[in-house]
Design a protein around this motif. Structure first.
Motif, PDB file in Angstrom:
ATOM      1  N   LEU A 284       0.866  -0.872   0.232  1.00 13.47           N
ATOM      2  CA  LEU A 284      -0.512  -0.296   0.135  1.00 13.47           C
ATOM      3  C   LEU A 284       0.819   1.252   0.570  1.00 13.47           C
ATOM      4  CD1 LEU A 284      -2.712   1.460   0.527  1.00 13.47           C
ATOM      5  CD2 LEU A 284      -2.529   1.246   2.401  1.00 13.47           C
ATOM      6  N   ILE A 285       2.204   1.033   0.650  1.00 13.45           N
ATOM      7  CA  ILE A 285       2.589   2.345   0.778  1.00 13.45           C
ATOM      8  C   ILE A 285       3.476   2.257  -0.555  1.00 13.45           C
ATOM      9  CG2 ILE A 285       4.994   3.792   2.330  1.00 13.45           C
ATOM     10  CD1 ILE A 285       3.671   1.963   4.402  1.00 13.45           C
ATOM     11  N   GLY A 286       3.606   1.310  -0.670  1.00 11.38           N
ATOM     12  CA  GLY A 286       4.443   1.166  -2.365  1.00 11.38           C
ATOM     13  C   GLY A 286       4.106   1.893  -3.389  1.00 11.38           C
ATOM     14  N   THR A 287       2.304   1.951  -2.935  1.00  9.34           N
ATOM     15  CA  THR A 287       1.494   2.276  -4.309  1.00  9.34           C
ATOM     16  C   THR A 287       0.849   3.789  -4.354  1.00  9.34           C
ATOM     17  OG1 THR A 287       0.528   0.064  -4.761  1.00  9.34           O
ATOM     18  CG2 THR A 287      -1.023   1.920  -5.167  1.00  9.34           C
ATOM     19  N   THR A 288       1.099   3.900  -2.732  1.00  9.90           N
ATOM     20  CA  THR A 288       0.943   5.137  -3.203  1.00  9.90           C
ATOM     21  C   THR A 288       1.885   6.781  -3.106  1.00  9.90           C
ATOM     22  OG1 THR A 288      -0.840   4.985  -0.843  1.00  9.90           O
ATOM     23  CG2 THR A 288      -0.305   6.850  -1.186  1.00  9.90           C
ATOM     24  N   VAL A 289       3.451   5.772  -3.049  1.00 10.25           N
ATOM     25  CA  VAL A 289       4.032   6.827  -3.163  1.00 10.25           C
ATOM     26  C   VAL A 289       4.897   6.372  -3.912  1.00 10.25           C
ATOM     27  CG1 VAL A 289       6.692   6.355  -2.922  1.00 10.25           C
ATOM     28  CG2 VAL A 289       5.533   5.686  -0.640  1.00 10.25           C
ATOM     29  N   ALA A 290       4.248   5.283  -4.904  1.00  8.63           N
ATOM     30  CA  ALA A 290       4.403   5.736  -7.082  1.00  8.63           C
ATOM     31  C   ALA A 290       3.408   6.727  -7.288  1.00  8.63           C
ATOM     32  CB  ALA A 290       4.133   3.837  -7.830  1.00  8.63           C
ATOM     33  N   LEU A 291       2.242   7.129  -6.475  1.00 12.83           N
ATOM     34  CA  LEU A 291       1.649   8.026  -7.153  1.00 12.83           C
ATOM     35  C   LEU A 291       1.696   8.982  -6.555  1.00 12.83           C
ATOM     36  CD1 LEU A 291      -1.965   6.062  -6.272  1.00 12.83           C
ATOM     37  CD2 LEU A 291      -1.699   7.134  -8.205  1.00 12.83           C
ATOM     38  N   GLN A 292       2.037   9.504  -5.659  1.00 11.25           N
ATOM     39  CA  GLN A 292       2.839  10.318  -5.225  1.00 11.25           C
ATOM     40  C   GLN A 292       3.647  11.175  -6.220  1.00 11.25           C
ATOM     41  OE1 GLN A 292       4.330  10.711  -0.842  1.00 11.25           O
ATOM     42  NE2 GLN A 292       2.319  10.052  -0.149  1.00 11.25           N
ATOM     43  N   ARG A 293       4.864  10.842  -6.357  1.00 11.57           N
ATOM     44  CA  ARG A 293       5.895  10.531  -7.243  1.00 11.57           C
ATOM     45  C   ARG A 293       5.679  11.100  -9.410  1.00 11.57           C
ATOM     46  NH1 ARG A 293       9.265   9.395 -10.777  1.00 11.57           N
ATOM     47  NH2 ARG A 293      11.858   9.749 -11.135  1.00 11.57           N
ATOM     48  N   ALA A 294       4.001   9.873  -9.178  1.00 11.67           N
ATOM     49  CA  ALA A 294       3.942  10.002 -10.579  1.00 11.67           C
ATOM     50  C   ALA A 294       3.292  11.243 -10.612  1.00 11.67           C
ATOM     51  CB  ALA A 294       2.736   9.193 -10.566  1.00 11.67           C
ATOM     52  N   THR A 295       2.133  12.212  -9.475  1.00 11.12           N
ATOM     53  CA  THR A 295       1.457  13.019  -9.726  1.00 11.12           C
ATOM     54  C   THR A 295       2.508  14.621  -8.705  1.00 11.12           C
ATOM     55  OG1 THR A 295       0.409  13.174  -7.622  1.00 11.12           O
ATOM     56  CG2 THR A 295      -0.231  11.931  -9.839  1.00 11.12           C
ATOM     57  N   ASP A 296       3.950  14.479  -8.860  1.00  9.58           N
ATOM     58  CA  ASP A 296       4.286  15.678  -8.346  1.00  9.58           C
ATOM     59  C   ASP A 296       5.266  15.780  -9.151  1.00  9.58           C
ATOM     60  OD1 ASP A 296       4.829  17.530  -6.796  1.00  9.58           O
ATOM     61  OD2 ASP A 296       4.986  16.666  -5.061  1.00  9.58           O
ATOM     62  N   GLY A 297       5.244  17.179  -9.516  1.00 10.08           N
ATOM     63  CA  GLY A 297       7.010  17.536 -10.175  1.00 10.08           C
ATOM     64  C   GLY A 297       7.804  17.277  -9.445  1.00 10.08           C
ATOM     65  N   GLY A 298       7.739  17.774  -8.224  1.00  6.31           N
ATOM     66  CA  GLY A 298       8.671  18.465  -7.475  1.00  6.31           C
ATOM     67  C   GLY A 298       8.946  18.105  -6.318  1.00  6.31           C
ATOM     68  N   TRP A 299       8.353  16.167  -6.662  1.00  6.02           N
ATOM     69  CA  TRP A 299       8.746  15.205  -5.787  1.00  6.02           C
ATOM     70  C   TRP A 299      10.144  14.571  -5.406  1.00  6.02           C
ATOM     71  CZ3 TRP A 299      10.657  10.393  -4.941  1.00  6.02           C
ATOM     72  CH2 TRP A 299      10.171   9.477  -3.815  1.00  6.02           C
ATOM     73  N   THR A 300      10.354  14.716  -4.114  1.00  4.70           N
ATOM     74  CA  THR A 300      11.808  14.340  -3.673  1.00  4.70           C
ATOM     75  C   THR A 300      11.498  13.663  -2.718  1.00  4.70           C
ATOM     76  OG1 THR A 300      11.737  15.650  -2.086  1.00  4.70           O
ATOM     77  CG2 THR A 300      12.972  16.687  -3.880  1.00  4.70           C
ATOM     78  N   ARG A 301      10.784  13.059  -2.312  1.00  2.00           N
ATOM     79  CA  ARG A 301      10.942  11.990  -0.725  1.00  2.00           C
ATOM     80  C   ARG A 301       8.820  12.049  -1.124  1.00  2.00           C
ATOM     81  NH1 ARG A 301       9.472  14.010   4.142  1.00  2.00           N
ATOM     82  NH2 ARG A 301      11.097  12.050   5.477  1.00  2.00           N
ATOM     83  N   PRO A 302       8.563  10.622  -0.249  1.00  2.00           N
ATOM     84  CA  PRO A 302       7.302  10.612   0.348  1.00  2.00           C
ATOM     85  C   PRO A 302       6.841  11.811   1.343  1.00  2.00           C
ATOM     86  CG  PRO A 302       8.321   8.454   0.844  1.00  2.00           C
ATOM     87  CD  PRO A 302       9.866   9.278   0.549  1.00  2.00           C
ATOM     88  N   ASP A 303       4.919  11.513   1.332  1.00  2.00           N
ATOM     89  CA  ASP A 303       4.178  12.652   1.804  1.00  2.00           C
ATOM     90  C   ASP A 303       3.544  11.644   3.469  1.00  2.00           C
ATOM     91  OD1 ASP A 303       3.824  14.388   3.038  1.00  2.00           O
ATOM     92  OD2 ASP A 303       2.219  15.390   1.153  1.00  2.00           O
ATOM     93  N   PRO A 304       4.680  11.377   4.094  1.00  5.05           N
ATOM     94  CA  PRO A 304       4.094  10.906   5.204  1.00  5.05           C
ATOM     95  C   PRO A 304       2.252  11.205   5.597  1.00  5.05           C
ATOM     96  CG  PRO A 304       4.898  12.275   6.381  1.00  5.05           C
ATOM     97  CD  PRO A 304       5.373  13.006   5.177  1.00  5.05           C
ATOM     98  N   GLY A 305       1.568  12.320   5.511  1.00  7.72           N
ATOM     99  CA  GLY A 305       0.269  12.155   5.492  1.00  7.72           C
ATOM    100  C   GLY A 305      -0.711  11.568   4.533  1.00  7.72           C
TER     101      GLY A 305
END
Length: 587
Positions: A284-305
């Motif tokens: 679940l965390i891997g899936t959420t992080v993958a979506l964070q990274r794919a939708t955020d042009g400035g992504w550098t690290r997982p957003d915990p919220g």
């Protein structure tokens, strides 16, 4: 007044634990076709939702097989599948919520949990009833709910190396299913050749439509699946007994739980369910992080919220699925891979898919249509998304510089998962609860990270005389630390910027030198800057040109804002030798 003051810390804690105020605002992604808040037109939304459901339907067989393992007949198994579809719809709705303490806020279609499938079969083999299995699924959900607010440092326990391993193994785990659907037999390779040809033709159509980036590119899988289905039917590859299944199933039936959850089960059955919860949460965390990274042009690290709220939604969906008598759900990594591949992330597509699944749950005959997709077409769809998930996992693993420890964590997780993939029979006999690449690889990577975490801490101390060469000394020290510790270049830049601005501020005060202690943690670097003299003022919230012209504390507040504006957090305290400013930067 006193009552309000007493409640303030609780309100602050609840807001920090469950609120959305601290969520990162995603930066623009130039190649996104549909963003999170975009609303696709109804025809397009329906087509995209059906494309997602076509992938989800590949896993509809899991509840049927699980129910059969508990002795359910065809009618009862179909009813169990319909109850499970209701759970899938609830999961997607909960995850898509954008307000409140539940839901990551991402389009996250669900599938019947493949991780829970092995414990369910184990429970059935040990004589448990289906009612006891649903009770175990409820407990699994409750534990997830308890974990969510307690785990404050999710990105420390599940850094990008671990989540990258999970995402990669999710893709790799699909490959045996691809081969099984093609009925590949080493003894008779020619027998599977027609199915392979249809599957590869279907796969090529998907790739061509996606690569050419037509306006139809988001529907690459649906177009390829339709083309492959026609070819498979013309080649006589319709599933056996398809007509009989469609004739038996009614158009409308109300799914009903077989029995109320039964908590009178052997305590030992709980162990494999809780062990698999680690793999479920990692996925679940891997899936959420993958979506964070794919939708955020400035992504550098997982957003915990969003990750924390995703776990809450996952746990709540599990409890509700158990209460309804269905199988537990999991975020569909295949659908996530499809969203990433087609660059379509609109939440209303996931909600439309949830609405369709809700309707399908009351229509067994329509459910059968998805289950009866020709096997070569299902294999092509799985192969398409598996490649994207494995590539995404590799990219996440190397997101940070791989020092020896991170290499060990990622390497152990990957090799453990691939070992299960290569020798499934051995692990089925030796570790039946973890006899899946994702479950075993995720657990090994998680434990390797946890065990080696105390070895991460490194400390470097140096003194910077605040003279003419201060800027050069700061640059030399920060770049040396960055190279030795394997920090990301952006983190090194932030350290250099903060120390340079702080050095200029202290030099303007007439301070002779500042002592710096740099401490490396797993996902952060802390600077402790010590100096003599009076405390620094509170950093400015809204720097103004007038403050700079005013000089004094106002100008120092602006200078301090410049030094700390990229820090994660900071704190000032007085010491016996003067003052100490602690600054933390996430890496």
């Amino acid at each position: 007044m006193s009552a309000e003051v007493g409640k303030a810390p609780l309100a602050t804690w609840l807001a920090a634990a469950f609120g959305r105020q601290g969520d990162r605002v995603p930066a623009h992604m130039p190649d996104v076709v549909l963003g999170l808040d975009d609303r696709a037109a109804p025809p397009r939304m329906l087509a995209l939702a059906l494309q997602q459901i076509a992938l989800q339907s590949i896993y509809f067989v899991l509840p049927v097989m699980a129910a059969a393992a508990f002795g359910a007949g065809p009618v009862a198994a179909t009813n169990y599948l319909c109850l499970s579809l209701l759970g899938l719809a609830v999961f997607a709705v909960l995850q898509a919520l954008t307000r409140g303490p539940v839901g990551a806020g991402y389009p996250m279609p669900a599938t019947p949990s493949g991780v829970l499938f092995a414990p369910l079969l184990l429970a059935a083999a040990q004589g448990a009833t289906l009612a006891q299995a649903t009770a175990l699924i409820m407990i699994n959900g409750v534990v997830a709910l308890l974990i969510a607010p307690v785990v404050r440092r999710l990105t420390t326990l599940m850094p990008t190396e671990v989540t990258g391993v999970v995402v990669f193994l999710v893709g790799a785990s699909l490959l045996p299913s691809v081969m099984a659907m093609l009925h590949v037999d080493a003894a008779m390779p020619a027998a599977s050749l027609p199915a392979i040809i249809v599957a590869m033709g279907c796969f090529i159509v998907m790739v061509v439509v996606a690569v050419l980036r037509w306006h139809l590119a988001p529907f690459a899988v649906l177009i390829g699946a339709a083309t492959g289905t026609v070819a498979a039917l013309l080649a006589g590859m319709a599933p056996a007994g398809a007509r009989d299944v469609l004739a038996i199933e009614p158009w409308f039936a109300l799914p009903m739980p077989a029995a109320a959850p039964d908590f009178d089960f052997a305590p030992g059955l709980l162990v494999p369910f809780l062990l698999c919860l680690v793999a479920s949460l990692a996925s679940l965390i891997g899936t959420t992080v993958a979506l964070q990274r794919a939708t955020d042009g400035g992504w550098t690290r997982p957003d915990p919220g969003p990750i924390r709220r995703a776990i809450i939604a996952h746990g709540l969906a599990g409890v509700l699925a158990g209460m309804a008598g269905g199988m537990g759900s999991a975020a569909s990594t295949s659908c996530t891979g499809l969203s990433i591949a087609t660059r379509t992330f609109a939440r209303n597509v996931a909600l439309a898919g949830a609405a369709i699944l809700f309707v399908l749950a009351f229509c067994p005959k329509a459910v059968a249509l998805f289950v009866l997709v020709p096997a070569p077409v299902q294999a092509a769809m799985l192969l398409y998304v598996a490649g994207f998930m494995m590539a995404q996992g590799c990219e996440m693993i190397v997101r940070r510089s791989l020092d020896t420890r991170r290499t060990v964590v990622a390497g152990l997780g990957l090799t453990s998962g691939l070992a299960v993939l290569v020798s499934p029979a051995f692990f089925t006999a030796a570790l039946p609860a973890l006899a899946a690449p994702l479950a075993f690889g995720a657990l090994v990577a998680f434990l390797a990270n946890l065990v080696t975490l105390p070895l991460v801490r490194r400390v470097e101390r140096f003194v910077v005389p605040l003279g003419g060469r201060a800027a050069d000394l700061v640059e030399d020290h920060t770049f040396a630390i960055g190279g030795a510790w394997g920090l990301r270049p952006d983190t090194v830049r932030k350290l250099h910027h903060a120390l340079t601005e702080l050095g200029d501020l202290l030099a303007a005060r007439g301070t002779a030198a500042m002592a710096v202690t740099a401490t490396q943690q797993e996902d952060a670097v802390e600077l402790a800057v010590s100096f003599p003299g009076a405390p620094l003022p509170t950093p400015a919230r809204r720097p103004r040109a007038a403050d700079i012209e005013a000089g004094g504390d106002a100008m120092e507040a602006v200078s301090l804002w410049l030094a700390l504006r990229e820090a994660t957090r900071h704190a000032m305290r007085s010491t016996s030798e003067g003052q100490e400013l602690r600054i933390v930067f996430h890496d």
